[in-house]
Motif scaffolding. Structure first.
Motif, PDB file in Angstrom:
ATOM      1  N   MET A   1       0.853  -1.202   0.000  1.00 26.94           N
ATOM      2  CA  MET A   1       0.000   0.000   0.000  1.00 26.94           C
ATOM      3  C   MET A   1       0.877   1.235   0.000  1.00 26.94           C
ATOM      4  N   PHE A   2       0.638   2.143  -0.946  1.00 29.88           N
ATOM      5  CA  PHE A   2       1.532   3.288  -1.093  1.00 29.88           C
ATOM      6  C   PHE A   2       1.082   4.481  -0.267  1.00 29.88           C
ATOM      7  N   LEU A   3      -0.145   4.450   0.296  1.00 27.54           N
ATOM      8  CA  LEU A   3      -0.636   5.584   1.076  1.00 27.54           C
ATOM      9  C   LEU A   3      -0.708   5.216   2.545  1.00 27.54           C
ATOM     10  N   THR A   4       0.219   5.758   3.321  1.00 25.17           N
ATOM     11  CA  THR A   4       0.141   5.656   4.772  1.00 25.17           C
ATOM     12  C   THR A   4      -0.886   6.666   5.265  1.00 25.17           C
ATOM     13  N   PRO A   5      -1.358   6.556   6.503  1.00 22.62           N
ATOM     14  CA  PRO A   5      -2.315   7.545   7.007  1.00 22.62           C
ATOM     15  C   PRO A   5      -1.827   8.986   6.864  1.00 22.62           C
ATOM     16  N   LYS A   6      -0.531   9.210   7.094  1.00 16.56           N
ATOM     17  CA  LYS A   6       0.029  10.550   6.969  1.00 16.56           C
ATOM     18  C   LYS A   6      -0.051  11.048   5.537  1.00 16.56           C
ATOM     19  N   LYS A   7       0.312  10.186   4.597  1.00 21.34           N
ATOM     20  CA  LYS A   7       0.272  10.582   3.183  1.00 21.34           C
ATOM     21  C   LYS A   7      -1.162  10.723   2.690  1.00 21.34           C
ATOM     22  N   LEU A   8      -2.071   9.943   3.269  1.00 17.85           N
ATOM     23  CA  LEU A   8      -3.476  10.067   2.901  1.00 17.85           C
ATOM     24  C   LEU A   8      -4.014  11.436   3.278  1.00 17.85           C
ATOM     25  N   VAL A   9      -3.629  11.917   4.448  1.00 16.73           N
ATOM     26  CA  VAL A   9      -4.031  13.258   4.880  1.00 16.73           C
ATOM     27  C   VAL A   9      -3.446  14.311   3.941  1.00 16.73           C
ATOM     28  N   GLN A  10      -2.177  14.143   3.584  1.00 13.86           N
ATOM     29  CA  GLN A  10      -1.541  15.077   2.656  1.00 13.86           C
ATOM     30  C   GLN A  10      -2.281  15.107   1.318  1.00 13.86           C
ATOM     31  N   ALA A  11      -2.605  13.921   0.799  1.00 16.61           N
ATOM     32  CA  ALA A  11      -3.307  13.831  -0.473  1.00 16.61           C
ATOM     33  C   ALA A  11      -4.685  14.485  -0.393  1.00 16.61           C
ATOM     34  N   LEU A  12      -5.387  14.285   0.717  1.00 17.40           N
ATOM     35  CA  LEU A  12      -6.709  14.888   0.893  1.00 17.40           C
ATOM     36  C   LEU A  12      -6.623  16.408   0.912  1.00 17.40           C
ATOM     37  N   LEU A  13      -5.606  16.934   1.588  1.00 17.23           N
ATOM     38  CA  LEU A  13      -5.436  18.389   1.635  1.00 17.23           C
ATOM     39  C   LEU A  13      -5.112  18.950   0.253  1.00 17.23           C
ATOM     40  N   LEU A  14      -4.304  18.222  -0.499  1.00 20.34           N
ATOM     41  CA  LEU A  14      -3.989  18.662  -1.861  1.00 20.34           C
ATOM     42  C   LEU A  14      -5.221  18.625  -2.755  1.00 20.34           C
ATOM     43  N   PHE A  15      -6.170  17.750  -2.436  1.00 15.19           N
ATOM     44  CA  PHE A  15      -7.414  17.677  -3.204  1.00 15.19           C
ATOM     45  C   PHE A  15      -8.403  18.748  -2.748  1.00 15.19           C
ATOM     46  N   ILE A  16      -8.464  18.975  -1.453  1.00 13.82           N
ATOM     47  CA  ILE A  16      -9.430  19.930  -0.902  1.00 13.82           C
ATOM     48  C   ILE A  16      -9.115  21.361  -1.332  1.00 13.82           C
ATOM     49  N   PHE A  17      -7.827  21.699  -1.436  1.00 14.49           N
ATOM     50  CA  PHE A  17      -7.455  23.069  -1.794  1.00 14.49           C
ATOM     51  C   PHE A  17      -8.047  23.501  -3.136  1.00 14.49           C
ATOM     52  N   PRO A  18      -7.790  22.786  -4.251  1.00 16.04           N
ATOM     53  CA  PRO A  18      -8.396  23.230  -5.516  1.00 16.04           C
ATOM     54  C   PRO A  18      -9.913  23.086  -5.524  1.00 16.04           C
ATOM     55  N   LEU A  19     -10.426  22.103  -4.768  1.00 17.06           N
ATOM     56  CA  LEU A  19     -11.880  21.951  -4.697  1.00 17.06           C
ATOM     57  C   LEU A  19     -12.517  23.177  -4.049  1.00 17.06           C
ATOM     58  N   SER A  20     -11.891  23.675  -2.972  1.00 19.41           N
ATOM     59  CA  SER A  20     -12.416  24.876  -2.307  1.00 19.41           C
ATOM     60  C   SER A  20     -12.321  26.089  -3.219  1.00 19.41           C
ATOM     61  N   VAL A  21     -11.239  26.165  -4.007  1.00 19.95           N
ATOM     62  CA  VAL A  21     -11.115  27.246  -4.985  1.00 19.95           C
ATOM     63  C   VAL A  21     -12.226  27.143  -6.020  1.00 19.95           C
ATOM     64  N   GLY A  22     -12.459  25.925  -6.496  1.00 20.01           N
ATOM     65  CA  GLY A  22     -13.502  25.712  -7.485  1.00 20.01           C
ATOM     66  C   GLY A  22     -14.882  26.076  -6.970  1.00 20.01           C
ATOM     67  N   ILE A  23     -15.164  25.713  -5.736  1.00 24.45           N
ATOM     68  CA  ILE A  23     -16.464  26.048  -5.136  1.00 24.45           C
ATOM     69  C   ILE A  23     -16.610  27.556  -4.981  1.00 24.45           C
ATOM     70  N   SER A  24     -15.520  28.230  -4.613  1.00 21.74           N
ATOM     71  CA  SER A  24     -15.580  29.680  -4.381  1.00 21.74           C
ATOM     72  C   SER A  24     -15.799  30.469  -5.664  1.00 21.74           C
ATOM     73  N   VAL A  25     -15.316  29.943  -6.793  1.00 21.77           N
ATOM     74  CA  VAL A  25     -15.472  30.672  -8.062  1.00 21.77           C
ATOM     75  C   VAL A  25     -16.609  30.108  -8.911  1.00 21.77           C
ATOM     76  N   PHE A  26     -17.283  29.084  -8.417  1.00 16.35           N
ATOM     77  CA  PHE A  26     -18.338  28.424  -9.190  1.00 16.35           C
ATOM     78  C   PHE A  26     -19.465  29.396  -9.527  1.00 16.35           C
ATOM     79  N   ASP A  27     -19.880  29.361 -10.777  1.00 17.36           N
ATOM     80  CA  ASP A  27     -20.960  30.201 -11.275  1.00 17.36           C
ATOM     81  C   ASP A  27     -22.177  29.306 -11.510  1.00 17.36           C
ATOM     82  N   SER A  28     -23.247  29.548 -10.751  1.00 21.36           N
ATOM     83  CA  SER A  28     -24.428  28.691 -10.824  1.00 21.36           C
ATOM     84  C   SER A  28     -25.099  28.725 -12.192  1.00 21.36           C
ATOM     85  N   SER A  29     -24.774  29.753 -12.983  1.00 22.59           N
ATOM     86  CA  SER A  29     -25.360  29.824 -14.321  1.00 22.59           C
ATOM     87  C   SER A  29     -24.628  28.930 -15.310  1.00 22.59           C
TER      88      SER A  29
END
Length: 455
Positions: A1-29
């Protein structure tokens, strides 16, 4: 398994950052599909980054590039309607998602191709290696300094013996710099001047212990002859990043490598715009200036792919022929292809022609959709072989390759950003300078490699 719990947290944070950016700029139209497709690129890039044990690699560099330019920037481009260089783009959700699917396929093929060449890249314990030589300490201390001083004097000559010209690329000096042909510029900027950096790194490689004064002198000469304030962002990157990677290579972790590359990109782009502001006559907001950086042409790599694929611009290998035969003078080859950046700019009437043309765009422009696939196969196989050789076939005596590898990391970012007609000659010039410098060291100092197994 290549993802330890520590690396899993790192990967989640790297995913959450652009997702939060995307949500903040999302245009409902607008459709949510482009956001989903861009996040798929980001997710796959993160998975690929953490699927190997090597803390840093050429393949990791490609996926960091994809994370930034194909993932995060694509979200901002679509939902904030960012257009670079007055591009005539009116992309609907379907066309945007279609382009992202091809980019995702490009990345998947790179990953598969890299793994099928030599298997998964893995860091190995290699023991301790060091070089010994019979040359006197006086010569060891003086000869590398003489080499750097010669290069420094040559750069001083190129800048009309004006120190301000040399430190600021002619912006605050006492006159215009002399005109140089393109070939002369490439030789000066990407072969001769880089020896200031290469000379220091080669010295550190062969003499990791001792000679502290020599190392300090070589670094001072580097800062003087190739100051970051006098260099383009590409030149500054391959002058200083390889030194940082080499000095701290034993301490680099997966997360630190990712954050360092990302930070270097965002900070470098901000500083370029920062120094373009007239600090004496203009008040500005630092945060606003940083946000405006994303509207500048620094991040136009994704747009080039959109232009190519939606404009159906294909020349069936003509551009690639110009890349492979870049050394043929235009005087002998009147119809020699211009750079793909100029071709793209002319075809879409852009306001600037020195634009980015990323590798998927180069592939499509040369051979259509088949070009995207074929480029991915070749690039994946090549970086897979180089990564494998660096991490698995550990040969410390092969200084030419191991030092060149550190320079390939920032240069690969340049290649990914494009265009190829600019990136390939520059890359070959720098790597040739690495090869020559190492050969000079081998000639001057009769090295013998000593191996001591790690306990």
């Amino acid at each position: 398994m290549f993802l330890t719990p520590k690396k899993l947290v790192q990967a989640l944070l790297l995913f959450i950052f652009p997702l939060s950016v995307g949500i903040s700029v999302f245009d409902s139209s607008k459709s949510v599909a482009p956001l989903v497709s861009s996040m798929a690129i980001i997710l796959y890039s993160i998975i690929s980054l953490y699927s190997d044990k090597a803390p840093y690699s050429l393949k990791a560099t490609i996926f960091i590039f994809a994370y930034i330019f194909f993932g995060l920037i694509s979200i901002l481009n679509y939902y904030l309607n960012i257009r670079y260089w007055d591009a005539p783009l009116n992309i609907d959700a379907y066309e945007f998602v279609f382009a992202n699917i091809w980019i995702l396929l490009f990345l998947i093929i790179i990953q598969l191709s890299s793994l099928t060449v030599n298997g998964r890249v893995a860091k190995v314990k290699s023991g301790e290696f060091y070089f010994v030589c019979a040359t006197s300490k006086v010569l060891i201390s003086s000869l590398p300094v003489i080499i750097s001083l010669i290069i420094l004097f040559y750069n001083f000559y190129l800048n009309n013996f004006d120190i301000l010209n040399m430190l600021t690329r002619g912006k605050f000096g006492g006159g215009d710099l002399p005109e140089r042909s393109l070939m002369r510029y490439i030789i000066d900027s990407y072969f001769i001047i880089p020896i200031l950096s290469i000379n220091l790194l080669v010295f550190l490689y062969f003499f990791p212990v001792g000679f502290k004064k020599t190392k300090i002198i070589l670094f001072i000469i580097l800062l003087t002859g190739a100051s970051p304030t006098s260099s383009t962002r590409i030149v500054a990157a391959f002058m200083y990043l390889p030194l940082i990677f080499f000095i701290f290579h034993k301490r680099i972790t997966k997360l630190s490598y990712i954050l360092f590359i990302m930070g270097s990109v965002f900070i470098a782009m901000f500083l370029i715009d920062f120094f373009r502001v007239n600090l004496m006559d203009q008040e500005f907001d630092y945060f606003e200036l940083w946000l405006n950086t994303f509207h500048s042409g620094h991040f136009d790599a994704y747009q080039s792919f959109l232009l190519a694929i939606n404009g159906n611009l294909t020349v069936w290998g003509q551009q690639l022929l110009g890349v492979f035969l870049f050394f043929v003078p235009r005087a002998l080859w009147v119809d020699k292809p211009v750079g793909t950046s100029i071709l793209l700019s002319d075809n879409f009437n852009l306001s600037f022609d020195n634009i980015s043309v990323t590798l998927p765009a180069e592939g499509f422009i040369n051979f259509g959709f088949f070009g995207i696939v074929s480029f991915a196969i070749v690039v994946g196989a090549l970086i897979g072989k180089l990564d494998f050789k660096f991490w698995k076939r550990f040969d410390y005596s092969n200084a030419e390759f191991r030092i060149g590898y550190f320079y390939l990391i920032p240069l690969l970012f340049f290649i990914m950003r494009g265009d190829l007609l600019s990136a390939l000659p520059f890359t070959l010039s720098v790597l040739s300078a690495v090869y020559l410098t190492v050969k000079v060291y081998r000639y001057l100092f009769a090295f013998k490699l000593i191996s001591r197994s790690a306990k």
